[in-house]
Write a protein that holds these residues in place. Structure first.
Motif: not given
Length: 258
Positions: A5-8, A11-13
């Motif tokens: 979730e943190e990686s996603l 990535s979105r940021l």
């Protein structure tokens, strides 16, 4: 799961930051381009006024020529500002266009009727194909008319007396292809990829007052209607612009308007 979730999120940021940076750069480039386009006519008007006010130019014919030059530059500035506002509005995601059923054939007929007299006065033949297929889009009639006028007006403008402009339509694979062909001067191969770029214009006798925004505006309007616009050209032989409309309204969508 938390790491994913943190990686996603990261990535979105990163994508959001990259998009914001790209928009900021595009805005900066646009402002720079506008400033460049405004610089020359403003300099001409100021220089002419200074020469007149300082008495450097005092002969009657010279004064008339300077006044005529300032008038021409003022007209160009007015046209440029109008096109800039139009282009800026069309590029804004918040700017909405009217949506209603529009038959492309009706727009074509309207524009050809409007420009036929202009073509005749120049000695250019404006011809339309026999086929007028019914292809209804959910769009803005006035904007589509504006889009086609840009292309057709250019075709007439760049075609010499005795030449021909042809407008035709045909269906293929459930798509409508609308073409505007002329027998004009044509566009150089190295310039063809640039014609839809804002402020790009070919300085010729026929295009002295162009702002370089007409084709960019036409492409924005086409894009707003799910259409693609392309161009083919050969110097000395003519140019063909083609619109490909693929977003035809369904019977169910049309019934919702009745």
């Amino acid at each position: 799961m938390k790491a994913e979730e943190e990686s996603l999120l990261e990535s979105r940021l990163a994508e959001a930051e990259a998009k914001a940076a790209a928009e900021k750069e595009a805005s900066r480039n646009f402002v720079s381009s506008v400033a460049h386009e405004l610089r020359t006519p403003v300099a001409v008007i100021r220089g002419s006024l200074e020469a007149l006010c300082d008495g450097i130019i005092c002969e009657r014919e010279q004064v008339k020529e300077y006044h005529r030059q300032m008038l021409n530059e003022s007209i160009y500035l007015q046209r440029l500002v109008t096109d800039l506002l139009e282009f800026s509005r069309l590029q804004s995601a918040s700017f909405s266009i009217i949506r209603e059923p529009v038959n492309i054939a009706d727009v074509v007929s309207d524009v050809c009727r409007s420009l036929k007299k202009i073509a005749e006065e120049k000695g250019v033949s404006l011809e339309t194909g026999d086929e007028s297929p019914v292809f209804i889009v959910n769009g803005d009639y006035a904007r589509l008319r504006q889009m086609l006028i840009v292309i057709l007006d250019n075709a007439v403008k760049f075609t010499d007396k005795g030449g021909r402009v042809t407008v035709s339509q045909h269906m293929e694979n459930e798509k409508l292809y609308l073409t505007v062909s002329d027998t004009g001067c044509g566009i150089a191969e190295d310039e063809l990829p640039l014609i839809f770029v804002k402020f790009h214009r070919t300085v010729t006798g026929q295009n002295r007052n162009g702002t370089g925004l007409g084709l960019a505006i036409a492409r924005e309007i086409a894009s707003r209607h799910g259409a693609e616009i392309t161009a083919e050209s050969k110097v000395g032989e003519g140019t063909t612009f083609t619109f490909c409309f693929s977003e035809k309204m369904t019977e169910e969508e049309l019934e919702a308007y009745s």
